[in-house]
Scaffold this motif. Structure first.
Motif, PDB file in Angstrom:
ATOM      1  N   UNK A  80      -8.414   0.405 -45.146  1.00 23.15           N
ATOM      2  CA  UNK A  80      -9.679  -0.028 -45.737  1.00 23.15           C
ATOM      3  C   UNK A  80     -10.838   0.679 -45.045  1.00 23.15           C
ATOM      4  N   UNK A  81     -11.898   0.872 -45.819  1.00 19.70           N
ATOM      5  CA  UNK A  81     -13.100   1.531 -45.319  1.00 19.70           C
ATOM      6  C   UNK A  81     -14.292   0.607 -45.523  1.00 19.70           C
ATOM      7  N   UNK A  82     -15.206   0.651 -44.559  1.00 19.05           N
ATOM      8  CA  UNK A  82     -16.442  -0.109 -44.678  1.00 19.05           C
ATOM      9  C   UNK A  82     -17.544   0.609 -43.906  1.00 19.05           C
ATOM     10  N   UNK A  83     -18.783   0.292 -44.239  1.00 14.63           N
ATOM     11  CA  UNK A  83     -19.907   0.873 -43.522  1.00 14.63           C
ATOM     12  C   UNK A  83     -20.004   0.277 -42.129  1.00 14.63           C
ATOM     13  N   UNK A  84     -20.350   1.105 -41.165  1.00 14.34           N
ATOM     14  CA  UNK A  84     -20.672   0.622 -39.825  1.00 14.34           C
ATOM     15  C   UNK A  84     -22.138   0.196 -39.815  1.00 14.34           C
ATOM     16  N   UNK A  85     -22.593  -0.307 -38.696  1.00 14.98           N
ATOM     17  CA  UNK A  85     -24.016  -0.661 -38.580  1.00 14.98           C
ATOM     18  C   UNK A  85     -24.886   0.591 -38.746  1.00 14.98           C
ATOM     19  N   UNK A  86     -24.440   1.716 -38.206  1.00 13.00           N
ATOM     20  CA  UNK A  86     -25.176   2.969 -38.373  1.00 13.00           C
ATOM     21  C   UNK A  86     -25.228   3.351 -39.843  1.00 13.00           C
ATOM     22  N   UNK A  87     -24.108   3.217 -40.542  1.00 12.28           N
ATOM     23  CA  UNK A  87     -24.065   3.512 -41.971  1.00 12.28           C
ATOM     24  C   UNK A  87     -24.995   2.604 -42.751  1.00 12.28           C
ATOM     25  N   UNK A  88     -24.992   1.326 -42.407  1.00  7.12           N
ATOM     26  CA  UNK A  88     -25.881   0.362 -43.073  1.00  7.12           C
ATOM     27  C   UNK A  88     -27.350   0.700 -42.827  1.00  7.12           C
ATOM     28  N   UNK A  89     -27.657   1.214 -41.632  1.00  9.68           N
ATOM     29  CA  UNK A  89     -29.052   1.552 -41.321  1.00  9.68           C
ATOM     30  C   UNK A  89     -29.543   2.754 -42.130  1.00  9.68           C
TER      31      UNK A  89
END
Length: 119
Positions: A80-89
């Motif tokens: 599974x893949x998800x955004x990290x906090x950096x990705x979310x920023x």
């Protein structure tokens, strides 16, 4: 004035090189809209990306700390893949570009038509 030297140390060049490809922003937007996703679900959502290019894109985004990849010890393996906090920023900036593109696209298309007519 800001100088953008091609020494490899320019953060603007570095980030634009990574995110300026054909698929990275679409993957980030997809993960933001849908949350945690499996590879095949991302592939179905972005139908025209090849499996190879999606794999390369996800690996690059993971290497930059924008996407987290989680492998489950199951048979068959589940990833599974998800955004990290950096990705979310990064998402608000991408969304700003998306809004701008949607607003400006009719004018851009019109300018392109005019340019073709003058050639």
């Amino acid at each position: 004035m800001q100088n953008f030297h091609p020494t490899g140390n320019c953060p603007v060049r570095n980030v634009l090189c990574r995110l300026g490809d054909k698929w990275s922003m679409l993957v980030l937007i997809t993960l933001n809209a849908n949350g945690t996703m499996r590879f095949n679900d991302i592939h179905k959502t972005i139908a025209d990306v090849s499996q190879r290019m999606l794999t390369v894109t996800l690996r690059t985004l993971e290497a930059d700390g924008l996407v987290n990849r989680k492998v489950y010890a199951e048979v068959p393996p589940r990833v599974e893949y998800e955004l990290t906090e950096r990705g979310k920023s990064l998402i608000p900036h991408i969304e700003g570009l998306v809004v701008w593109a949607l607003e400006q696209m009719p004018g851009i298309i019109e300018n392109r038509k005019k340019m073709i007519q003058t050639l």
